[in-house]
Design a protein around this motif. Structure first.
Motif, short mmCIF file in Angstrom:
data_model
loop_
_atom_site.label_atom_id
_atom_site.label_comp_id
_atom_site.label_asym_id
_atom_site.label_seq_id
_atom_site.Cartn_x
_atom_site.Cartn_y
_atom_site.Cartn_z
N ALA A 57 3.82 19.94 24.06
CA ALA A 57 2.71 19.06 24.46
C ALA A 57 1.71 18.91 23.33
CB ALA A 57 2.03 19.63 25.71
N PHE A 58 1.40 20.00 22.62
CA PHE A 58 0.45 19.93 21.51
C PHE A 58 0.99 19.07 20.37
CE2 PHE A 58 -2.87 23.53 21.87
CZ PHE A 58 -3.09 23.22 23.20
N ARG A 59 2.30 19.22 20.07
CA ARG A 59 2.88 18.39 19.01
C ARG A 59 2.79 16.91 19.39
NH1 ARG A 59 6.71 22.67 18.74
NH2 ARG A 59 8.13 21.54 20.13
N PHE A 60 3.04 16.62 20.66
CA PHE A 60 2.94 15.24 21.15
C PHE A 60 1.51 14.73 21.02
CE2 PHE A 60 1.90 12.75 25.07
CZ PHE A 60 2.48 11.55 24.67
N LEU A 61 0.53 15.50 21.48
CA LEU A 61 -0.86 15.08 21.43
C LEU A 61 -1.32 14.85 19.98
CD1 LEU A 61 -2.40 17.52 24.07
CD2 LEU A 61 -2.06 15.07 24.35
N ASN A 62 -0.94 15.76 19.11
CA ASN A 62 -1.40 15.67 17.73
C ASN A 62 -0.71 14.57 16.94
OD1 ASN A 62 -3.19 17.81 18.11
ND2 ASN A 62 -1.70 19.35 17.45
N ALA A 63 0.41 14.07 17.47
CA ALA A 63 1.13 12.99 16.79
C ALA A 63 0.62 11.61 17.19
CB ALA A 63 2.63 13.09 17.07
N LEU A 64 -0.17 11.54 18.25
CA LEU A 64 -0.70 10.25 18.67
C LEU A 64 -1.71 9.75 17.64
CD1 LEU A 64 -1.20 11.11 22.45
CD2 LEU A 64 0.42 9.43 21.55
N ARG A 65 -1.73 8.44 17.43
CA ARG A 65 -2.66 7.86 16.48
C ARG A 65 -3.64 6.90 17.14
NH1 ARG A 65 -1.75 11.63 14.47
NH2 ARG A 65 -0.67 12.14 12.53
N LEU A 66 -3.18 6.15 18.11
CA LEU A 66 -4.05 5.19 18.80
C LEU A 66 -4.73 5.83 20.00
CD1 LEU A 66 -5.11 2.31 19.34
CD2 LEU A 66 -2.95 1.86 20.55
N ILE A 67 -3.96 6.55 20.79
CA ILE A 67 -4.48 7.20 22.00
C ILE A 67 -5.20 8.48 21.58
CG2 ILE A 67 -3.87 8.20 24.22
CD1 ILE A 67 -1.32 6.40 24.09
N ARG A 68 -6.42 8.66 22.07
CA ARG A 68 -7.26 9.77 21.63
C ARG A 68 -7.27 10.90 22.65
NH1 ARG A 68 -6.96 9.18 16.78
NH2 ARG A 68 -8.60 10.76 16.58
N ILE A 69 -7.43 12.12 22.16
CA ILE A 69 -7.51 13.30 23.02
C ILE A 69 -8.93 13.41 23.57
CG2 ILE A 69 -7.30 15.80 23.15
CD1 ILE A 69 -5.37 15.61 20.74
N SER A 70 -9.05 13.38 24.88
CA SER A 70 -10.35 13.50 25.55
C SER A 70 -10.11 13.85 27.00
CB SER A 70 -11.13 12.18 25.47
OG SER A 70 -12.32 12.26 26.24
N ASN A 71 -11.04 14.60 27.60
CA ASN A 71 -10.88 14.98 29.00
C ASN A 71 -11.50 13.96 29.96
OD1 ASN A 71 -13.16 16.48 27.59
ND2 ASN A 71 -13.85 16.59 29.71
N ASN A 72 -11.96 12.82 29.45
CA ASN A 72 -12.44 11.76 30.35
C ASN A 72 -11.26 10.90 30.78
OD1 ASN A 72 -14.40 10.38 31.79
ND2 ASN A 72 -14.83 8.95 30.14
N LEU A 73 -11.51 9.97 31.70
CA LEU A 73 -10.45 9.08 32.18
C LEU A 73 -11.09 7.80 32.71
CD1 LEU A 73 -10.21 9.15 35.63
CD2 LEU A 73 -9.72 11.51 35.04
N GLY A 74 -10.25 6.81 32.98
CA GLY A 74 -10.73 5.55 33.51
C GLY A 74 -11.46 4.69 32.49
N ASP A 75 -11.29 4.99 31.23
CA ASP A 75 -12.02 4.33 30.16
C ASP A 75 -11.26 3.12 29.63
OD1 ASP A 75 -13.05 4.11 27.15
OD2 ASP A 75 -14.47 5.37 28.22
N ALA A 76 -11.98 2.22 28.97
CA ALA A 76 -11.33 1.08 28.30
C ALA A 76 -10.40 1.55 27.20
CB ALA A 76 -12.39 0.14 27.74
N LYS A 77 -10.67 2.72 26.64
CA LYS A 77 -9.81 3.32 25.62
C LYS A 77 -8.82 4.25 26.30
CE LYS A 77 -13.51 3.26 22.17
NZ LYS A 77 -14.51 2.63 23.07
#
Length: 396
Positions: free
Chosen positions: A324-344
């Motif tokens: 899961a960490f490798r997947f999260l750290n490989a993302l470039r457009l999608i950002r790591i954040s504990n919020n949700l429902g955002d335009a991003k």
């Protein structure tokens, strides 16, 4: 503002106009009243205002024209008689639950709750003599078996955070009412567009307005919706005396957010559905959970209870925490954040963030594996998101 004499406007129209009260200046956008207090024409007027014998405002901790407009628009959206805004979603959950109980009472709650919500019923309320029983929310027999003579309130969220389980609101409401208890539903993941808990028998609905209602990462807010009797007898005095009030500025931001809520959520949901369909059998995933897919374990209940799917997807990545960490750290457009429902589009690892305080056994009961990732789909182009997700999965 919309009045009872107007024709029955549809939801999208009401979200633009409901609750609007223009000043003599005739402004187009709703006015923002940044004031703590209000003045009175006389001492007699002030007395009548505090006795609720005269309409008007006395202090923005109690009420405010901007906050009132947001509450009225939310009530119209939810189909509720009354609403009260709070400083955050957790303030709404806490006020709704604390206002219903006293020492010696008992609460039944689904164990699959957002971490802070579960803390309120499992750790906070027992400090004041309120018992709590946690149940598998999808097992109706557990709700029935948990009832005691002193049971006063039920609490659930559906779809659940983050495993996207669905709980039968109408059936749980029937059990609660047969026991003389109320049902409060956290409706954040469904949004007020896709699920109507009050129409299904719930007594109270709570939202973190920080999520889809703002939807653009700007401010915190919460709201409690219920009958006028419920609000006045169980919530109003607690809010008035303890002060978890929303600021007029945040209420104004949320009010403006409601104008675009259908456009944003419908677009996000369409994109989420497309992504779920594209990734559901990906070799790097143990499973993909999405309420809009026919392979969801509770697809029949979803069709009965919800009018739309969700902006949220749960991805169980192979390789556990490390995968899961490798997947999260490989993302470039999608950002790591504990919020949700955002335009991003935002992604988080619940086992180490929102639900990290729980034991592995407790997380397993809630359907949270070490590889589970919660994806909140935003407004970016679906192909850009799919490319980012696919690229990151290949690097796990």
């Amino acid at each position: 503002m919309i009045t009872s004499e107007e024709p029955p406007y549809r939801l999208e129209t009401r979200l633009v106009h409901e609750g609007t009260q223009r000043t003599p200046f005739g402004e187009t956008s709703e006015a923002l009243f940044l004031t703590q207090g209000f003045v009175y024409e006389s001492a007699e007027s002030a007395e009548r205002r505090f006795l609720n014998e005269e309409p008007g405002y006395s202090y923005s901790r109690y009420s405010n024209p901007t906050i009132d407009a947001f509450e009225q628009r939310m009530a119209g959206l939810e189909g509720a008689e009354a609403a009260r805004a709070t400083a955050s979603g957790m303030a709404a959950v806490t006020a709704a639950m604390v206002g219903q109980v006293q020492a010696g009472d008992h609460v039944v709650a689904a164990r699959a709750l957002f971490g802070s919500c579960r803390w309120v019923v499992e750790d906070f309320l027992p400090r004041f003599g309120v018992g709590c029983t946690l149940v598998d929310g999808t097992d109706l027999s557990q709700w029935r078996d948990a009832v005691r003579p002193e049971t006063k309130a039920f609490l659930l969220e559906t779809p659940t955070n983050p495993s996207l389980e669905i709980i039968d609101i109408a059936a749980v409401a029937e059990i609660a009412h047969a026991a003389g208890a109320t049902l409060t539903v956290d409706n954040v993941f469904a949004t007020p567009l896709f699920q109507k808990p009050l129409a299904l028998g719930a007594d109270c609905v709570v939202y973190s307005a920080t999520k889809h209602i703002d939807g653009q990462g700007r401010c915190l807010g919460g709201v409690i919706l219920a009958s006028t009797e419920f609000i006045e007898n169980k919530v109003q005095q607690f809010l008035r005396m303890t002060g978890p009030s929303i600021s007029p500025f945040n209420a104004w931001v949320l009010l403006k957010g409601l104008e675009t809520l259908p456009l944003r959520v419908e677009r996000q949901t369409a994109t989420a559905t497309s992504l779920a369909d594209a990734l559901h059998d990906h070799s790097k995933l143990h499973r993909l959970i999405y309420p809009g897919r026919p392979d969801h374990p509770q697809a029949d209940l979803i069709r009965r209870q919800m009018s739309g799917a969700s902006t949220m997807i749960a991805l169980d990545v192979r390789g556990g925490r490390e995968g899961a960490f490798r997947f999260l750290n490989a993302l470039r457009l999608i950002r790591i954040s504990n919020n949700l429902g955002d335009a991003k589009s935002l992604v988080t690892h619940p086992a180490t963030t929102t639900h990290q305080r729980f034991t592995p056994e407790q997380r397993a009961e809630m359907g949270i594996t070490d590889g589970l990732v919660r994806l909140s789909v935003g407004l970016e182009h679906k192909d850009d998101l799919l490319e980012d997700l696919a690229r990151a999965l290949e690097r796990t």
